[in-house]
Design a protein around this motif. Sequence first.
Motif, mmCIF file in Angstrom:
data_model
loop_
_atom_site.group_PDB
_atom_site.id
_atom_site.type_symbol
_atom_site.label_atom_id
_atom_site.label_comp_id
_atom_site.label_asym_id
_atom_site.label_seq_id
_atom_site.Cartn_x
_atom_site.Cartn_y
_atom_site.Cartn_z
ATOM 1 N N LEU A 1 -5.155 2.761 4.649
ATOM 2 C CA LEU A 1 -5.632 1.980 3.523
ATOM 3 C C LEU A 1 -6.997 1.424 3.894
ATOM 4 O O LEU A 1 -7.154 0.743 4.911
ATOM 5 N N ILE B 1 -9.093 -3.758 0.315
ATOM 6 C CA ILE B 1 -8.481 -4.334 -0.874
ATOM 7 C C ILE B 1 -9.562 -4.725 -1.852
ATOM 8 O O ILE B 1 -10.587 -5.314 -1.474
ATOM 9 N N THR C 1 -1.097 -4.345 -6.256
ATOM 10 C CA THR C 1 -0.654 -2.949 -6.168
ATOM 11 C C THR C 1 -1.171 -2.338 -4.868
ATOM 12 O O THR C 1 -2.299 -2.611 -4.439
ATOM 13 N N ILE C 2 -0.322 -1.530 -4.255
ATOM 14 C CA ILE C 2 -0.670 -0.806 -3.033
ATOM 15 C C ILE C 2 -0.338 0.653 -3.276
ATOM 16 O O ILE C 2 0.783 0.975 -3.688
ATOM 17 N N TYR D 1 -7.731 1.908 -1.988
ATOM 18 C CA TYR D 1 -7.715 0.469 -1.813
ATOM 19 C C TYR D 1 -6.481 -0.134 -2.469
ATOM 20 O O TYR D 1 -6.044 0.305 -3.526
ATOM 21 N N ALA D 2 -5.942 -1.160 -1.815
ATOM 22 C CA ALA D 2 -4.982 -2.016 -2.496
ATOM 23 C C ALA D 2 -5.753 -2.799 -3.551
ATOM 24 O O ALA D 2 -6.990 -2.878 -3.511
ATOM 25 N N LEU E 1 0.649 -10.062 0.413
ATOM 26 C CA LEU E 1 0.271 -8.847 1.138
ATOM 27 C C LEU E 1 0.453 -9.032 2.635
ATOM 28 O O LEU E 1 0.906 -8.116 3.334
ATOM 29 N N CYS F 1 2.718 -6.664 5.751
ATOM 30 C CA CYS F 1 2.075 -6.039 6.913
ATOM 31 C C CYS F 1 2.799 -6.420 8.195
ATOM 32 O O CYS F 1 3.289 -7.542 8.335
ATOM 33 N N ILE G 1 1.912 -1.010 6.608
ATOM 34 C CA ILE G 1 2.548 -1.530 5.397
ATOM 35 C C ILE G 1 3.664 -0.563 5.056
ATOM 36 O O ILE G 1 3.418 0.615 4.761
ATOM 37 N N VAL H 1 5.645 1.611 0.796
ATOM 38 C CA VAL H 1 4.662 1.867 -0.251
ATOM 39 C C VAL H 1 5.137 3.038 -1.128
ATOM 40 O O VAL H 1 5.916 3.878 -0.659
ATOM 41 N N TRP I 1 3.647 -0.146 -3.629
ATOM 42 C CA TRP I 1 4.118 -1.446 -4.102
ATOM 43 C C TRP I 1 3.444 -1.803 -5.416
ATOM 44 O O TRP I 1 2.244 -1.580 -5.597
#
Length: 532
Positions: free
Chosen positions: A99, A102, A124-125, A133-134, A151, A155, A166, A169, A171
């Motif tokens: 990832l 964010i 959102t992830i 990106y989240a 978030l 983690c 994470i 996923v 999420w």
Amino acid sequence: MKMGKILVPICVLLLIEVVLVYGGSGSVHQVNIWPMPKYSIYGNSMLYLSNDFELRTQGSKYSDKEGILKDGFLRFMGIVTLDHVIDVNFSRFDQSSFLKGINVVIRSLSDELHYDIDESYNLTIPAAGKPAYAHIEAKSVYGALHGFQTLSQLCSYNFKTRLIEIDMVPWTISDQPRFPYRGLLIDTARHFLPLPVIKKVIDSMTYAKLNVLHWHIVDSQSFPLEIPSYPKLWDGAYSAEERYTMADAAEIVRYAQRRGVNVLAEIDVPGHAASWGNGYPLLWPSANCREPLDVSNEFTFQVIEGILSDFSKVFKYKFVHLGGDEVDTGCWESTRRVGRWLRRHKMVGSQAYEYFVLRAQKIAVSHGYEVINWEETFNNFGDKLDRRTIVHNWLGGGAAERVTAAGLRCIVSNQDKWYLDHLDITWDQFYMNEPLTNITNPKQQKLVIGGEVCMWGEHIDASDIEQTIWPRAAAAAERLWTSYDKLARNPIQVYRRLANFRCLLNQRDVAAAPLVGPGRFAPEIPGSCYVQ
């Protein structure tokens, strides 16, 4: 003996849950978020945070001139890494499993923190194999900060790969608080709390999404805060070192505000104020009868005016707490000078108590505040209170039902369930304390603005405050944040998740006590954090 009968089954239950969740093949997935979000769905894949995980704000109206969002992101990175060294060769991993960062979109231009600010957020992830990106979207920067906190709990450090991962996923989380007021009281009059300790308490509050620090600054025992309008009030401090300047208070307000926490200041009048007279003896009815404050002396109200004027320059929250509890008017009636004043004004002690509280309310309103008073004021003369008054329950259950039926707002803190200094109250009692008990009318429900756990300081100082607050305050925090339909009906259902949060607090340098036992309980035997 009674305690032993309770502790053993709880410990066994926790051990069983830990084996199920953390043992074996690791195939069992559980949502480890505290407090539980309003809505969440998740998958069964895994992503890693890239070595240059970044913050973006594409599409956001918010300029972050004060750096509140940036600082929140840096704090997020600090609590996620937990000082682990991320020292691996990233090139040997599939880059689609990383990832990149964010992206945060904030709709409001303002960073003003106020009562009933919109604290909602969507997080959102993406799924594995979609390196991107989240995403956090929020109406205010303070909603975005809550998104960071959620978030951070998704983690974890993987000791095999040496990366931050994470799990579960993709999420999708949509979240907002149940109540706008979610408070924690600290008491700096019974024992002084150094500024770094107060700041650390504020940091820990954000982990559980509490948003009001109720600062019970002064009381009968000490007056540690500088009041520029009446500087001798400071003479009531325990010592020259156990004091706060007004600049210190402003720093606490600034520090809290940047983390989404309002600071509610309290002076408890007319009782709980003997320390005021150390600098100004005229505030005492007599040298031998030092509280309540002298109702017959205009100087008393001049001092309250000066304090609230100075407060208004620093404490910007719309509410101020004026106490009003545990007032014994016998001191007034037994002091000749005050007794003559009572007779001249055709009052008895109870009427003078009402006169004092209502006059103090008017002074606070003149400085732009809405007033919070403890429950006794409502019980004694509720129909005379300013209609904007918020009644702060503490004596027991049922107060919110009566207060809201009278059309006033209420904060719930009943001492039999939400007083942290009552060490016999266990976390499950904190969790099951429902602020809306017996209140079914929607209009009355809206008048309960929230609740507060109270950390009174008679037996608490910098040495033991954290383990007395946590994890029991977290149990109440979920009750105040999470929508009612998502709350557990039986505390057994949240043992494992709260145990995980307690261990997370320990990892973040918060001295949270074990769940197994009452407040400030020490581990009984060697073992994993997750079964203590």
